[in-house]
Design a protein around this motif. Structure first.
Motif, short mmCIF file in Angstrom:
data_model
loop_
_atom_site.label_atom_id
_atom_site.label_comp_id
_atom_site.label_asym_id
_atom_site.label_seq_id
_atom_site.Cartn_x
_atom_site.Cartn_y
_atom_site.Cartn_z
N GLY A 452 0.80 -1.22 0.00
CA GLY A 452 0.00 0.00 0.00
C GLY A 452 0.83 1.27 0.00
N HIS A 453 1.69 1.44 0.99
CA HIS A 453 2.47 2.67 1.09
C HIS A 453 3.54 2.77 0.00
CE1 HIS A 453 0.56 4.30 4.56
NE2 HIS A 453 0.95 3.37 5.39
N ALA A 454 3.88 1.65 -0.61
CA ALA A 454 4.88 1.68 -1.68
C ALA A 454 4.26 1.91 -3.04
CB ALA A 454 5.66 0.36 -1.69
N SER A 455 2.95 1.89 -3.12
CA SER A 455 2.26 1.93 -4.41
C SER A 455 2.03 3.36 -4.90
CB SER A 455 0.91 1.21 -4.28
OG SER A 455 0.18 1.27 -5.49
N GLY A 456 1.98 3.49 -6.23
CA GLY A 456 1.55 4.74 -6.85
C GLY A 456 2.62 5.80 -6.97
N VAL A 457 2.41 6.74 -7.89
CA VAL A 457 3.34 7.85 -8.10
C VAL A 457 2.57 9.16 -8.11
CG1 VAL A 457 5.05 6.51 -9.38
CG2 VAL A 457 3.17 7.60 -10.62
N ILE A 458 3.26 10.22 -7.74
CA ILE A 458 2.71 11.57 -7.79
C ILE A 458 3.06 12.18 -9.15
CG2 ILE A 458 2.81 13.88 -6.77
CD1 ILE A 458 3.45 12.53 -4.10
N ASN A 459 2.11 12.83 -9.77
CA ASN A 459 2.34 13.42 -11.08
C ASN A 459 3.48 14.43 -11.07
OD1 ASN A 459 0.15 11.91 -11.80
ND2 ASN A 459 -1.15 13.63 -12.40
N GLU A 460 4.17 14.54 -12.18
CA GLU A 460 5.26 15.49 -12.33
C GLU A 460 4.76 16.91 -12.05
OE1 GLU A 460 9.21 16.52 -13.05
OE2 GLU A 460 8.35 14.49 -13.10
N GLY A 461 5.51 17.61 -11.19
CA GLY A 461 5.16 19.00 -10.89
C GLY A 461 4.17 19.17 -9.77
N ILE A 462 3.64 18.07 -9.26
CA ILE A 462 2.70 18.13 -8.13
C ILE A 462 3.50 17.99 -6.84
CG2 ILE A 462 0.71 17.04 -7.01
CD1 ILE A 462 0.05 18.42 -9.66
N GLY A 463 3.17 18.82 -5.86
CA GLY A 463 3.90 18.81 -4.60
C GLY A 463 3.58 17.60 -3.74
N GLN A 464 4.25 17.52 -2.59
CA GLN A 464 4.01 16.44 -1.64
C GLN A 464 2.61 16.58 -1.03
OE1 GLN A 464 6.36 13.82 -1.05
NE2 GLN A 464 7.04 14.80 -2.93
N PRO A 465 1.99 15.45 -0.62
CA PRO A 465 0.63 15.51 -0.07
C PRO A 465 0.44 16.49 1.08
CG PRO A 465 1.22 13.25 -0.57
CD PRO A 465 2.46 14.07 -0.79
N LYS A 466 1.47 16.65 1.93
CA LYS A 466 1.31 17.59 3.04
C LYS A 466 1.15 19.02 2.53
CE LYS A 466 6.28 18.13 3.96
NZ LYS A 466 7.35 17.84 4.94
N GLU A 467 1.61 19.29 1.30
CA GLU A 467 1.47 20.61 0.69
C GLU A 467 0.18 20.71 -0.10
OE1 GLU A 467 6.25 21.30 -0.08
OE2 GLU A 467 5.02 20.32 -1.60
N THR A 468 -0.21 19.64 -0.78
CA THR A 468 -1.39 19.69 -1.65
C THR A 468 -2.68 19.32 -0.92
OG1 THR A 468 -0.97 17.41 -2.38
CG2 THR A 468 -0.01 19.20 -3.70
N LEU A 469 -2.62 18.25 -0.14
CA LEU A 469 -3.83 17.77 0.56
C LEU A 469 -3.92 18.33 1.98
CD1 LEU A 469 -3.87 14.04 -0.62
CD2 LEU A 469 -4.76 16.09 -1.75
N LYS A 470 -2.84 18.90 2.45
CA LYS A 470 -2.79 19.64 3.73
C LYS A 470 -3.30 18.77 4.89
CE LYS A 470 -3.17 23.98 1.20
NZ LYS A 470 -3.87 25.27 1.00
N ASN A 471 -4.31 19.24 5.63
CA ASN A 471 -4.75 18.53 6.83
C ASN A 471 -5.42 17.20 6.53
OD1 ASN A 471 -6.59 20.66 5.82
ND2 ASN A 471 -8.07 19.80 7.26
N TYR A 472 -5.68 16.91 5.26
CA TYR A 472 -6.28 15.61 4.89
C TYR A 472 -5.23 14.60 4.41
CZ TYR A 472 -10.48 18.50 4.95
OH TYR A 472 -11.49 19.35 5.33
N ALA A 473 -3.96 15.00 4.38
CA ALA A 473 -2.93 14.15 3.79
C ALA A 473 -2.79 12.82 4.52
CB ALA A 473 -1.59 14.89 3.77
N SER A 474 -2.74 12.84 5.85
CA SER A 474 -2.48 11.61 6.60
C SER A 474 -3.62 10.61 6.47
CB SER A 474 -2.23 11.94 8.07
OG SER A 474 -1.00 12.61 8.24
#
Length: 677
Positions: A452-474
């Motif tokens: 699960g935690h090893a799966s998937g990639v973030i699109n090029e140019g998209i920031g880390q979840p703590k920056e994009t999803l903010k308080n919903y990242a975790s």
């Protein structure tokens, strides 16, 4: 990232001559043979305290035992850091409460003093005055006047402000991630100055050093953000900096551990960790994380540092945490098959092809036995961990996933079936849980962490979840990892790989348990009328509630009312499997694209609010059971045996007799910080 324990009551079974340590003051201990091992220590309020054994410790060499001992001492040396991180008044309040408890000569059988003792134990368990799971401030059941009397009779000092916050409504939430409030100002956690706002945090880290392009550091991970002379500055946690007194003790023990490392890679890794604690340099932390994830040889491993960011409402700062581990040779061999087939799982997942990893690098999975824990991992411990958290390191160098085997074993041995029989819909569901529930939980933990935690990639140019999803990242990340596990728990591949004998029955048991917990039984952990706020609980509800709604047309999950009681019955497991797949695809899309509004809609729409009628019913039905909904552990005491010259000749294990004994021992021997930092 850690996987918090599920509601284990529903399981089928359900020394020292330096550093200021007083060698004459030890906790009371009781030795038990394995066949008569007592897993339950005691129960109070909503807490059950357990013990765990350390299988395989006696088979270690003396050098390996020393390594385990030194690493556990390093971990315990930083325990006060976690207390101070949780709330600025915690260390002062703890010192006062402990002094009262140790020196009060009055009536200890009175109802007031019993209430005081229970409050103290709850504070100990939560590493502070806020509940370890709900984040609500703990409410004493004795009066302020009674506490003032105890303070006076024991000559105990406690500042007026610290005394007041025990009883008033100030700083009511340790972490507040609700929408519509300033999450930083509304959180009592001590990661930010009292006047720092969410906007301050966002503006500061928008301009802060993020490291090389494509290899960002975990900015803010090891510091407190404050305002000095009108400017925002970071008070770094390092030797000579904030928490320096405790960190110097950590370094002392890590240096001793380095001297008895099992191999050169391990020694190099420990050296980088020491350098990081000395400098506070997050680039060094990344070097350490890479060395740690690539150091896979040896029987001993550890987790040590400022790691998980769940306690930061903005997802930057890491709570202090340590876990010392011994390899479980039998289970690690069995579970290695998952990591060896990680690419198959990625290739066959329901994700959009553009969101799949082309090469899953270096995923390792082990079942380990815990030898000691501290900070964020103790007394309430995870059952599985996947690290490091820095996404680019995971993608380029891989990750380590571990399942804490002896911790899971203790939960199972201390459990019962009463609540299962109360909340399961029928005998078939009960029988599946009894026969396959433990294996289903173990596999879900493994799939969650290593796949699960090893799966998937973030699109090029998209920031880390703590920056994009903010308080919903975790909660989004934990739900996404849960969904990976759920999707593959109903897959014949598990049987093909030799991990199960009947993939359908294991999958059914897993689905039954997840829906039962996500929609009902986890609600015993919160007070009637409260929203769900803890990230793992939120993710279990949004996954379950979304699946329930999506399957409504075909009655995939049926809400059954019988004799005034509510049950959820899965009518079509294969359709539910497909629903989980669709939600997994969407959860990955949200992460990959950084879609904040979609994350907000999913979490707020399905994960936070509680059906109050169902909640009241669950609490009423649960009232018949005496077993507490939360469990945690005392740690075994590792005691050196020395010869006439002071050389260590062996390390013995003893078990604390009571929770209070261990907490008093820790307070006396690992109290390295002032009450104000």
């Amino acid at each position: 990232m850690k996987l918090k324990q599920m509601l284990c009551v529903f399981a089928a079974a359900g020394v020292l001559t330096s550093c200021g340590v007083d060698t004459k003051k030890e906790p009371k201990v009781v030795e038990k043979k394995a066949k008569e091992f007592e897993y339950v220590v005691e129960q109070f309020a909503d807490i059950k305290v357990l013990r765990y054994q350390i299988p395989g410790f006696d088979e270690l060499t003396l050098k390996e035992k020393k390594l385990v001992y030194y690493l556990t001492q390093a971990g315990l040396s930083g325990r006060d850091i976690m207390w101070d991180q949780n709330y600025r008044h915690n260390l002062e309040i703890r010192a006062a409460l402990e002094n009262i408890n140790n020196n009060f000569k009055g009536d200890k059988e009175s109802e007031d003093f019993k209430a005081f003792t229970t409050y103290l134990k709850r504070v100990w368990f939560s590493n502070g005055v806020h509940h370890h799971y709900s984040n609500d401030k703990l409410k004493p059941t004795f009066s302020k006047e009674y506490l003032e009397t105890l303070l006076k009779e024991t000559n105990t000092e406690l500042s007026t402000e610290a005394l007041e916050v025990i009883f008033n409504d100030k700083d009511a939430k340790k972490v507040n991630k609700k929408a519509g409030v300033d999450n930083v100002l509304a959180s009592a956690v001590n990661f930010y100055g009292a006047d720092i706002t969410s906007k301050d945090v966002e503006d500061f880290y928008a301009k802060a050093d993020k490291g090389p392009k494509g290899q960002p550091i975990e900015a803010g991970l090891n510091s407190k953000l404050v305002r000095e002379d009108g400017k925002l500055v970071e008070k770094v946690w390092k030797s000579g900096g904030m928490y320096g007194q405790a960190i110097d003790k950590i370094i002392y023990w890590l240096e001793k551990a380095k001297e008895v490392a099992e191999n050169e890679k391990q020694a190099k890794t420990l050296g980088l960790l020491i350098e990081y604690y000395k400098t506070g340099d997050l680039h060094t932390w990344d070097e350490y994380a890479i060395a740690w994830v690539e150091s896979t040889e040896g029987n001993i491993d550890w987790i040590n540092g400022f790691i998980e960011v769940y306690n930061d409402p903005k997802g930057y700062r890491g709570s202090y945490e340590t876990v010392v581990q011994i390899k479980d040779f039998d289970m690690s061999k069995k579970m290695k098959v998952l990591s060896d087939n990680a690419q198959w799982f990625e290739d066959n997942s329901p994700l959009d092809p553009t969101h799949k990893k082309k090469d899953v690098v270096g995923v390792s999975y082990k079942t380990v036995n815990v030898a000691g824990e501290a900070g964020d991992a103790s007394p309430s411990t995870p059952i599985g961990v996947n690290l490091p958290n820095n996404n680019w390191i995971r993608q380029q160098h891989g990750s380590k996933s571990v399942s804490l085997g002896n911790i899971i074993g203790s939960y199972n041995n201390a459990g019962g079936t009463g609540r299962l029989e109360e909340f399961a819909n029928d005998k078939e569901e009960i029988d599946l849980e009894v026969k396959y529930g433990k294996l289903a939980d173990k596999l879900h933990t493994a799939l969650h962490e290593v796949i699960g935690h090893a799966s998937g990639v973030i699109n090029e140019g998209i920031g880390q979840p703590k920056e994009t999803l903010k308080n919903y990242a975790s909660t989004m990340e934990e739900g996404r990892a849960d969904l990976v596990g759920l999707y593959y728990l109903m897959d014949p591949k598990l049987q093909e790989l030799g991990l199960v004998d009947d993939w359908q029955k294991v999958g059914k048991a897993a689905y039954d348990g997840y829906i039962r917990n996500g929609l009902m039984t986890q609600l015993i952990r919160i007070n009637l009328g409260d929203d769900i706020e803890e990230d793992h609980m939120v993710n279990r509800q949004w996954v379950s509630a979304w699946a329930f709604e999506q399957g409504a047309k075909d009655n995939v999950i049926e809400k059954v009312t019988r004799d005034g009681k509510t049950f959820y019955n899965i009518n079509d497991y294969e359709k539910l499997h497909k629903i989980f797949g669709r939600l997994l695809k969407e959860a990955q899309r949200i992460k990959s694209e950084g879609d904040f509004e979609a994350a907000k809609a999913l979490v707020e729409g399905y994960g936070v609010k509680v059906d109050q009628d169902i909640h009241k019913e669950v609490l009423d039905r649960n009232a018949q059971f005496t077993s507490a909904p939360y469990s945690g552990f005392v740690n075994p005491v590792l005691e050196p045996v020395t010869d006439a010259d002071g050389n260590i000749t062996d390390i013995k294990i003893k078990q604390p007799k009571t929770f209070e004994d261990q907490m008093n021992f820790y307070a006396k021997n690992y109290n390295f910080l002032p009450v104000k930092n």
